[in-house]
Motif scaffolding. Structure first.
Motif, PDB file in Angstrom:
ATOM      1  N   ASN A  35       0.792  -1.183   0.107  1.00 55.93           N
ATOM      2  CA  ASN A  35       0.034  -0.030  -0.252  1.00 55.93           C
ATOM      3  C   ASN A  35       0.796   1.050  -0.002  1.00 55.93           C
ATOM      4  O   ASN A  35       0.270   2.273   0.238  1.00 55.93           O
ATOM      5  N   LYS A  36       2.182   1.249  -0.350  1.00 55.43           N
ATOM      6  CA  LYS A  36       3.070   2.377  -0.415  1.00 55.43           C
ATOM      7  C   LYS A  36       2.648   3.227  -1.612  1.00 55.43           C
ATOM      8  O   LYS A  36       3.108   4.569  -1.567  1.00 55.43           O
ATOM      9  N   TYR A  37       1.866   2.834  -2.500  1.00 56.77           N
ATOM     10  CA  TYR A  37       1.456   3.345  -3.534  1.00 56.77           C
ATOM     11  C   TYR A  37       0.168   2.914  -4.240  1.00 56.77           C
ATOM     12  O   TYR A  37      -0.127   1.734  -3.923  1.00 56.77           O
ATOM     13  N   LYS A  38      -0.396   3.635  -5.157  1.00 60.23           N
ATOM     14  CA  LYS A  38      -1.663   3.016  -6.042  1.00 60.23           C
ATOM     15  C   LYS A  38      -1.296   3.162  -7.393  1.00 60.23           C
ATOM     16  O   LYS A  38      -0.467   3.801  -7.843  1.00 60.23           O
ATOM     17  N   LEU A  39      -2.183   2.346  -7.956  1.00 58.68           N
ATOM     18  CA  LEU A  39      -2.038   2.149  -9.749  1.00 58.68           C
ATOM     19  C   LEU A  39      -3.340   1.694 -10.116  1.00 58.68           C
ATOM     20  O   LEU A  39      -3.662   0.665 -10.100  1.00 58.68           O
ATOM     21  N   ASP A  40      -4.156   2.830 -10.698  1.00 58.65           N
ATOM     22  CA  ASP A  40      -5.254   2.485 -10.934  1.00 58.65           C
ATOM     23  C   ASP A  40      -5.460   1.749 -12.245  1.00 58.65           C
ATOM     24  O   ASP A  40      -4.597   1.630 -12.983  1.00 58.65           O
ATOM     25  N   GLY A  41      -6.371   1.047 -12.321  1.00 60.86           N
ATOM     26  CA  GLY A  41      -6.425   0.169 -13.411  1.00 60.86           C
ATOM     27  C   GLY A  41      -5.478  -1.108 -13.580  1.00 60.86           C
ATOM     28  O   GLY A  41      -5.623  -1.837 -14.635  1.00 60.86           O
TER      29      GLY A  41
ATOM     30  N   ASP B  50      -3.762 -16.455   6.375  1.00 58.42           N
ATOM     31  CA  ASP B  50      -4.591 -15.334   6.923  1.00 58.42           C
ATOM     32  C   ASP B  50      -4.147 -14.191   7.073  1.00 58.42           C
ATOM     33  O   ASP B  50      -4.608 -12.914   7.012  1.00 58.42           O
ATOM     34  N   ASN B  51      -2.847 -14.391   7.645  1.00 55.98           N
ATOM     35  CA  ASN B  51      -1.990 -13.062   8.083  1.00 55.98           C
ATOM     36  C   ASN B  51      -1.627 -12.296   6.939  1.00 55.98           C
ATOM     37  O   ASN B  51      -1.589 -10.945   6.832  1.00 55.98           O
TER      38      ASN B  51
ATOM     39  N   LYS C  75      -4.429  -7.281   5.960  1.00 56.18           N
ATOM     40  CA  LYS C  75      -4.699  -6.113   5.601  1.00 56.18           C
ATOM     41  C   LYS C  75      -4.995  -5.980   4.165  1.00 56.18           C
ATOM     42  O   LYS C  75      -5.532  -4.809   3.831  1.00 56.18           O
ATOM     43  N   PHE C  76      -4.710  -6.552   3.369  1.00 55.65           N
ATOM     44  CA  PHE C  76      -5.060  -6.378   1.906  1.00 55.65           C
ATOM     45  C   PHE C  76      -6.478  -6.459   1.896  1.00 55.65           C
ATOM     46  O   PHE C  76      -7.138  -5.777   1.182  1.00 55.65           O
ATOM     47  N   GLN C  77      -7.041  -7.358   2.475  1.00 57.69           N
ATOM     48  CA  GLN C  77      -8.640  -7.670   2.465  1.00 57.69           C
ATOM     49  C   GLN C  77      -9.523  -6.469   3.050  1.00 57.69           C
ATOM     50  O   GLN C  77     -10.373  -5.925   2.540  1.00 57.69           O
ATOM     51  N   GLU C  78      -8.601  -5.807   4.068  1.00 56.41           N
ATOM     52  CA  GLU C  78      -9.254  -4.616   4.766  1.00 56.41           C
ATOM     53  C   GLU C  78      -9.277  -3.527   3.491  1.00 56.41           C
ATOM     54  O   GLU C  78     -10.446  -2.702   3.706  1.00 56.41           O
ATOM     55  N   ILE C  79      -8.465  -3.221   2.879  1.00 53.09           N
ATOM     56  CA  ILE C  79      -8.383  -2.447   1.871  1.00 53.09           C
ATOM     57  C   ILE C  79      -9.114  -2.556   0.634  1.00 53.09           C
ATOM     58  O   ILE C  79      -9.730  -1.845  -0.119  1.00 53.09           O
ATOM     59  N   TYR C  80      -8.963  -3.899   0.050  1.00 54.37           N
ATOM     60  CA  TYR C  80      -9.572  -4.408  -0.963  1.00 54.37           C
ATOM     61  C   TYR C  80     -10.428  -5.507  -0.929  1.00 54.37           C
ATOM     62  O   TYR C  80     -10.461  -6.559  -1.166  1.00 54.37           O
ATOM     63  N   PRO C  81     -11.503  -5.382  -0.199  1.00 55.84           N
ATOM     64  CA  PRO C  81     -12.573  -6.571   0.350  1.00 55.84           C
ATOM     65  C   PRO C  81     -13.147  -7.190  -0.666  1.00 55.84           C
ATOM     66  O   PRO C  81     -13.473  -8.342  -0.639  1.00 55.84           O
TER      67      PRO C  81
ATOM     68  N   PHE D 241       8.096  -5.955  23.028  1.00 52.72           N
ATOM     69  CA  PHE D 241       7.291  -6.002  21.775  1.00 52.72           C
ATOM     70  C   PHE D 241       6.246  -6.709  22.047  1.00 52.72           C
ATOM     71  O   PHE D 241       6.020  -7.735  22.822  1.00 52.72           O
ATOM     72  N   PRO D 242       4.983  -6.471  21.334  1.00 50.75           N
ATOM     73  CA  PRO D 242       3.710  -7.062  21.459  1.00 50.75           C
ATOM     74  C   PRO D 242       4.009  -8.309  20.543  1.00 50.75           C
ATOM     75  O   PRO D 242       4.566  -8.439  19.564  1.00 50.75           O
ATOM     76  N   ALA D 243       3.163  -9.410  20.967  1.00 47.98           N
ATOM     77  CA  ALA D 243       3.213 -10.625  20.225  1.00 47.98           C
ATOM     78  C   ALA D 243       2.802 -10.556  18.948  1.00 47.98           C
ATOM     79  O   ALA D 243       1.872  -9.370  18.359  1.00 47.98           O
ATOM     80  N   GLY D 244       2.828 -11.555  17.691  1.00 47.88           N
ATOM     81  CA  GLY D 244       2.321 -11.412  16.564  1.00 47.88           C
ATOM     82  C   GLY D 244       3.434 -10.891  15.424  1.00 47.88           C
ATOM     83  O   GLY D 244       4.402 -10.337  15.741  1.00 47.88           O
ATOM     84  N   ASN D 245       2.676 -11.000  14.309  1.00 49.74           N
ATOM     85  CA  ASN D 245       3.641 -10.717  13.009  1.00 49.74           C
ATOM     86  C   ASN D 245       3.431  -9.137  12.815  1.00 49.74           C
ATOM     87  O   ASN D 245       2.840  -8.374  13.635  1.00 49.74           O
ATOM     88  N   GLY D 246       4.104  -8.858  11.616  1.00 44.99           N
ATOM     89  CA  GLY D 246       4.007  -7.546  11.374  1.00 44.99           C
ATOM     90  C   GLY D 246       5.309  -6.556  12.202  1.00 44.99           C
ATOM     91  O   GLY D 246       5.832  -6.677  13.094  1.00 44.99           O
ATOM     92  N   TRP D 247       5.498  -5.479  11.421  1.00 44.00           N
ATOM     93  CA  TRP D 247       6.474  -4.472  12.063  1.00 44.00           C
ATOM     94  C   TRP D 247       6.231  -4.018  13.414  1.00 44.00           C
ATOM     95  O   TRP D 247       4.922  -3.580  13.712  1.00 44.00           O
TER      96      TRP D 247
END
Length: 780
Positions: free
Chosen positions: A222-228, A242-243, A247-253, A640-646
């Motif tokens: 999600n650092k940039y958009k590219l229409d079409g 699932d992990n 995030k992808f599904q939240e933005i592009y359901p 650090f909190p548990a789980g994946n991601g930065w």
């Protein structure tokens, strides 16, 4: 109306017949609501990534059939710009480079095709597929809209690709269902304008009907958009599916899900352990995707071989790729079926779509052994110098119109009765230094070498620096990677430093025509040189040439360039396709820029890909060395909190420092003795990541370099699927664990980001930590 001559009529009839046999009725492929739609029906892509340049043309059909037999319905391909335009403005799409013929073969086998034309590809290929001649422009910038020359040449190249492949879009009756725009751009930049330029160039090249897509990672898409343009994600074996898509599904359901590169294994580096990925971790995540009707492409289904000069490199730290691109893929380097192949076939038979069947497994290619034989002729390199070029200042090989291979720089150093140092800035990539014909030292970019002690000389002496290019960086910001010596050579006596001028330069390209011209004679070269021999075979077949007694260089058989070898391993054989052999006598030429232990070769029936002979310790800790933090004050501490991601941490105040230490006090899981880190980023005062090109690990208390390639420098290799892990074989040291990085210069540091490993395992995920930043080195 004139009558057509009979011969012309028959020719037209034959051409029409061929076109009809390789072209179907026009079809459609679209992005639908949570699904891809092929001819109006839901379609799950099961793609096999194959690289036609890494497979002899005679074997293309065999590898495609193997992919279909594994359960694939699509083949995914890269095009490499530097393969098709090796000299500016000279395009080659013939023979081994005939990509249209490859795509038509895919269609003949009842499969669809995904095309990834670049201009940038990566793929552990020299300069990521970008042509070397771009580097003749001193201020060139790549993968940006800020350099019109780069953009203009990219557009011209894509136009040529369009001439070959645009007629094969599914809407034209071909089998190409998707075309990619650039490649993993978010790992390099976020310049939306550039991606829009490349998108438009792809469309203007003739791909104006087919579905366009782009691929990135779950952490950066999600650092940039590219229409079409559709969006897909890349990740590796053993990932939590699932992990990866959360995030992808939240933005592009409503978009369909696709893993456009599901990494089946990994690539090998010279001097590092052979890479593998377990069948269980690989097949588990693949099943998870199929249960969720997620499309995928196996990267790689079959890796093949980076023949010739085409193997690339990563940086930082600089690390060149081995010639074998076996990749621990389901289909081995020789086209052999593996345990992973049958695991995929057994899984996917349960997920075939209506009307689909598993393809038949084609017959295996024959393998032969060749008894060991000696190469009894040699040609010393210094006795076979080409005509030199003159240059006042030292320059990289590109400035002498050389793309790949070796280059010799010759000058004179003044007499001196005192010991002096020769300083090279910067060496790309490996060199031997000679004074009056005698070798006085070897330098290796992987180690950051740049200095040699010079002997005393009673008179002015001849200085020779023989440099071998071991692969251009194919990934990240170090991709502007000129070869040879890129800046200057100096002599220092400790007080004064003088730059050496007035060079004679000798170019040694990689093409066979150059190698066959050298003058051979009986005996050994006694130093860098070529060796020649012959061997006989009664029947042709694939074999693996054992080059384990040789030093470092390249091999040609019957004019075919088999690629690089290096005694440090892990690869000790070179794949020799049987279709390049002849019944009876065959010629072999070996160029060794080091010194062979014995000038012999044999043909084996199995490759040697895991015999490491490191020329230095792979550990970032000297024997008995111990980091002393007793009197140090951490600039940050916490959990650090548990789980994946930065995970991001900002310091209470900006720190000035060159040395950074991360100390892991314990792991998220109680009694877990390990520490693992996928990536570390340090943040400047504006919150942007610091550049890492000069980073170097100076200490790690523990790292796994025997059972796996989990060295501490994986924390800044820009590869999220690789990671530092403390030793997991033998004695497992307990917490705390530390890694110390020299940043190469002093920075103002606002904070840092930590990325845990991204596979299903949680081993070593850090819980409590301390961080230290200093301007002076830590006490070791």
């Amino acid at each position: 109306m004139k009558k057509l001559p009979l011969l012309l009529f028959l020719l037209l009839l034959t051409t029409l017949s061929y076109a009809q046999s390789t072209k179907a009725k026009p079809g459609t492929f679209e992005v639908g609501n949570k699904e891809f739609m092929l001819n109006g029906k839901p379609f799950v892509i099961r793609a096999a990534e194959l690289h036609y340049p890494r497979i002899p043309k005679e074997y293309w059909d065999h590898r495609i059939k193997l992919s279909k037999a594994m359960g694939m319905n699509t083949v995914c391909i890269y095009l490499f710009w530097n393969l098709h335009e090796q000299q500016e403005g000279q395009y080659n799409f013939k023979g081994q480079n005939d990509v249209a013929a490859f795509v038509k073969l895919v269609q003949d086998n009842g499969m669809y095709c995904i095309v990834r034309p670049g201009p940038y590809a990566c793929a552990e290929w020299d300069m990521g597929g970008l042509p070397w001649w771009l580097l003749k422009k001193q201020d060139v910038q790549v993968r940006t809209s800020k350099d019109e020359y780069y953009l203009d040449r990219s557009r011209k190249y894509l136009k040529e690709v369009g001439k070959q492949l645009a007629p094969l879009q599914i809407q034209n009756g071909g089998n190409i269902i998707m075309v990619q725009v650039e490649n993993e751009y978010a790992t390099f930049g976020s310049e939306q304008e550039y991606m829009e330029e490349i998108r438009d160039a792809v469309r203007n090249a003739g791909f104006d009907k087919v579905e366009l897509f782009r691929c990135d990672w779950s952490s950066n898409f999600n650092k940039y958009k590219l229409d079409g343009v559709a969006t897909t994600l890349n990740f590796g074996a053993g990932s939590n599916i699932d992990n990866q898509f959360r995030k992808f599904q939240e933005i592009y359901p409503n978009l369909p899900l696709m893993c456009s590169e599901y990494w089946t294994g990994w690539f090998d580096h010279w001097g590092r352990p052979h890479e593998t990925r377990s069948v269980s971790s690989f097949i588990g995540s693949l099943k998870d995707m199929q249960d969720r009707r997620i499309s995928f492409s196996l990267y790689m289904a079959h890796g093949g071989t980076s023949f010739g000069q085409w193997g690339g490199a990563n940086a930082p730290p600089y690390s060149a790729m081995a010639t074998s691109y076996d990749y621990n893929a389901p289909i081995g380097e020789q086209g052999n079926t593996t345990e992973k192949f049958f695991a995929v076939r057994d899984l996917l038979k349960n997920y075939l779509q209506p009307g689909e069947t598993l393809g038949e497994i084609p017959a295996a290619k024959p393998i032969i052994a060749i008894p060991a034989f000696q190469l009894e002729e040699s040609a010393p390199l210094f006795d076979n110098l080409p005509k030199p070029k003159q240059s006042r200042d030292i320059q990289p090989m590109e400035m002498f119109d050389q793309g790949w291979g070796r280059i010799l720089y010759r000058s004179t150093i003044p007499a001196s009765s005192e010991r002096r140092k020769l300083i090279i800035t910067d060496l790309h990539d490996w060199a031997t230094v000679f004074v009056d014909g005698k070798p006085i030292g070897k330098l290796d970019r992987r180690r950051g070498d740049n200095t040699v002690e010079l002997p005393t000389t009673a008179a002015d002496a001849r200085l020779d620096i023989l440099v071998e290019a071991t692969g251009r960086v194919n990934y990240g910001n170090a991709i502007i990677d000129r070869k040879g010596i890129t800046e200057k050579v100096e002599i220092s006596d400790g007080t004064n430093t003088t730059e050496i001028k007035n060079w004679q330069v000798y170019n040694f390209p990689v093409d066979y025509a150059f190698q066959k011209k050298v003058k051979f004679k009986k005996g050994s070269a006694n130093g860098p040189g070529w060796y020649r021999g012959t061997f006989n075979v009664n029947e042709t077949g694939d074999t693996f040439l054992d080059v384990s007694t040789w030093g470092k260089g390249m091999v040609w058989v019957n004019g075919y360039n088999l690629g690089r070898f290096w005694k440090i391993g892990p690869q000790q054989t070179l794949f020799m396709p049987g279709v390049w052999l002849k019944k009876g006598k065959n010629e072999i030429i070996v160029l060794d820029v080091d010194v062979p232990r014995e000038a012999k070769v044999a043909g084996l029936t199995k490759p040697i890909l895991d015999e490491l002979r490191p020329d230095e310790s792979l550990l970032h800790r000297a024997k008995g060395q111990q980091l002393n933090l007793a009197n140090e004050t951490p600039v940050a501490a916490g959990a650090f909190p548990a789980g994946n991601g930065w995970k991001e941490v900002n310091f209470d105040q900006v720190q000035h420092g060159r040395y950074f230490c991360l100390e892991a006090l314990n792991a998220q899981e109680e009694k877990d003795p390990f520490t693992s880190v996928a990536e570390l980023e340090l943040l400047d005062i504006n919150g942007n990541p610091l550049h890492t090109l000069r980073w170097k690990v100076v200490y790690a208390d523990s790292e796994e370099v025997t059972a796996g390639n989990n060295a501490a420098d994986k924390v800044f290799d820009n590869q999220e699927s690789t990671f530092w892990q403390t030793q997991r074989t033998g004695q497992k040291p307990a917490h705390p664990h530390q890694v110390v990085i020299d940043l190469g210069e002093t920075f103002r540091i606002k904070g840092f980001r930590y990325l845990p490993r991204s596979d299903k395992s949680t081993a070593g995920m850090i819980k409590e930590y301390k961080v230290y930043v200093k301007e002076e080195p830590f006490k070791l």
